[in-house]
Design a protein around this motif. Structure first.
Motif, short mmCIF file in Angstrom:
data_model
loop_
_atom_site.label_atom_id
_atom_site.label_comp_id
_atom_site.label_asym_id
_atom_site.label_seq_id
_atom_site.Cartn_x
_atom_site.Cartn_y
_atom_site.Cartn_z
N ARG A 84 -5.37 3.12 2.97
CA ARG A 84 -4.34 2.41 2.19
C ARG A 84 -3.73 3.28 1.09
O ARG A 84 -2.59 3.05 0.69
N HIS A 85 -4.51 4.25 0.60
CA HIS A 85 -4.06 5.04 -0.55
C HIS A 85 -4.22 6.54 -0.28
O HIS A 85 -4.98 7.24 -0.97
N THR A 111 0.83 -1.19 0.00
CA THR A 111 0.00 0.00 0.00
C THR A 111 0.87 1.24 0.00
O THR A 111 2.06 1.19 0.30
N GLU A 112 0.24 2.40 -0.33
CA GLU A 112 0.99 3.66 -0.30
C GLU A 112 1.56 3.91 1.08
O GLU A 112 2.69 4.35 1.23
N SER A 130 3.69 11.19 -2.77
CA SER A 130 3.62 10.66 -1.41
C SER A 130 4.73 11.23 -0.53
O SER A 130 4.52 11.55 0.64
N GLY A 166 -6.64 6.07 -8.72
CA GLY A 166 -7.17 5.99 -7.36
C GLY A 166 -8.66 5.70 -7.34
O GLY A 166 -9.14 4.87 -6.56
N VAL A 194 3.12 8.70 -8.13
CA VAL A 194 2.52 8.48 -6.81
C VAL A 194 3.60 8.50 -5.74
O VAL A 194 3.42 9.08 -4.66
N HIS A 216 -3.62 9.00 -3.34
CA HIS A 216 -4.74 9.03 -4.28
C HIS A 216 -5.91 9.83 -3.68
O HIS A 216 -6.58 10.59 -4.38
N TRP A 239 -10.02 2.38 1.94
CA TRP A 239 -9.27 2.77 0.74
C TRP A 239 -8.42 4.01 1.02
O TRP A 239 -7.25 4.06 0.64
#
Length: 233
Positions: A118-119, A2-3, A40, A81, A36, A122, A115
Motif C-alpha cells: 500500500r505504501h 493508498t500510494e 512516488s 511510513g 510523497v 515509504h 503495508w
C-alpha cells in the motif's frame, strides 16, 4: 487513498499537478504528503522543498518553517511510513484472536508486506539508509524497536511452550525480518512478473503463502501451525 492507487490516479491525470491552495491546515503534513507524491512519481532525486511547496500550494519558503532542508523532509516521510506500519501491526495484533505466538508472528509479517504494497514510496525511503539518517531519529528507533521486541517476545513465548524447531531465537528473528523484507523488496522493485505474478492480488497472495510457510517451518508442528495461521486470516 493508498500510494499505489494515488500513483495510478496521477498517471491517468498527468503528473506534476498542484494540489490547490493551502488553507490554514497542517502545513507540515501538507508538505510531507506533497513530498510523497513527488517521490512516488519521479524519485527522491526530483524532490525539492520548492517542488513540495508548489504541490502543496504554498509559498516556496513555507517548508522551511518545518524542514531545514531536503534531507529532513525525506526523514519525515520515513517517520510517517514507520508510524503507519506500527499502527497497522498494532491493529492487526489487536484483531487476532489466537494466542499462539507463531500465529501472531505471521500476523505481523502479513501486516508488513501489505503495508509495503500500500505504501511503496515509504518502503523505499525507509529501506535506503543513504537517504535518511535513521539512527538520529527517535521516532524511527522507537517504532523499529517496538517491532523487533514484539517479534523477539513472540519467539520467546513459543520457545517457552516448546513449540520451536530452532534454538537460536535471535537468528530466527533476523531470518523472519529478512524474509518479510525480501518479499516486500521483490514486490516494490517489480520482480514478481518473472514468477507469473503480474498483479497485486496474485503477488500479495504469494507473499502471504511464502510467509506462512516460513513461520510454520519454525515450529515442531509445521502442518498444525500452518492450519491455524490460515484459519485466522
Amino acid at each position: 487513498m493508498t500510494e499505489r492507487a494515488s500513483q495510478r490516479s496521477n498517471s491517468r491525470a498527468g503528473t506534476g499537478k498542484q494540489r490547490g491552495a493551502y488553507h490554514h491546515g497542517n502545513l507540515r503534513q501538507a508538505i510531507i504528503d506533497a513530498a510523497v507524491e513527488v517521490v512516488s512519481e519521479s524519485g527522491v532525486e526530483a524532490m525539492t522543498l520548492r517542488e513540495a511547496a508548489r504541490r502543496a500550494g504554498v509559498s516556496s519558503g513555507a517548508p522551511f518553517r518545518h524542514f531545514p532542508g531536503k534531507r529532513e523532509l525525506v526523514l519525515a516521510v520515513a517517520e510517517q511510513g514507520m508510524a503507519i506500519l506500527r499502527r497497522d501491526m498494532e491493529r492487526r495484533l489487536a484483531q487476532c484472536k489466537s494466542e499462539n505466538p507463531l500465529v501472531r508472528m505471521a500476523v505481523l509479517a502479513h501486516a508488513y508486506v501489505q503495508w509495503a504494497m500500500r505504501h511503496p514510496t515509504h518502503y523505499r525511503v525507509l529501506g535506503d539508509r543513504l537517504l535518511i539518517d535513521f539512527y538520529s531519529s527517535e521516532p524511527l528507533l522507537a517504532d523499529n524497536r517496538w517491532i523487533r521486541d514484539n517479534m523477539q517476545h513472540l519467539l520467546e513465548k513459543a520457545d517457552e511452550r516448546g513449540m520451536l524447531a530452532v534454538n537460536d531465537l535471535a537468528l530466527a528473528n533476523l531470518q523472519s525480518r529478512a524474509m518479510a523484507y525480501g518479499l516486500a523488496r521483490m514486490l516494490v522493485d517489480g520482480h514478481f512478473p518473472e514468477f507469473d505474478l503480474a498483479n497485486d492480488d496474485s503477488a500479495g497472495a504469494a507473499m502471504i503463502d511464502a510467509l506462512d510457510g516460513f513461520v510454520a517451518l519454525l515450529s515442531r508442528d509445521p502442518d498444525g501451525v500452518l492450519k491455524e495461521i490460515r484459519a485466522h486470516k
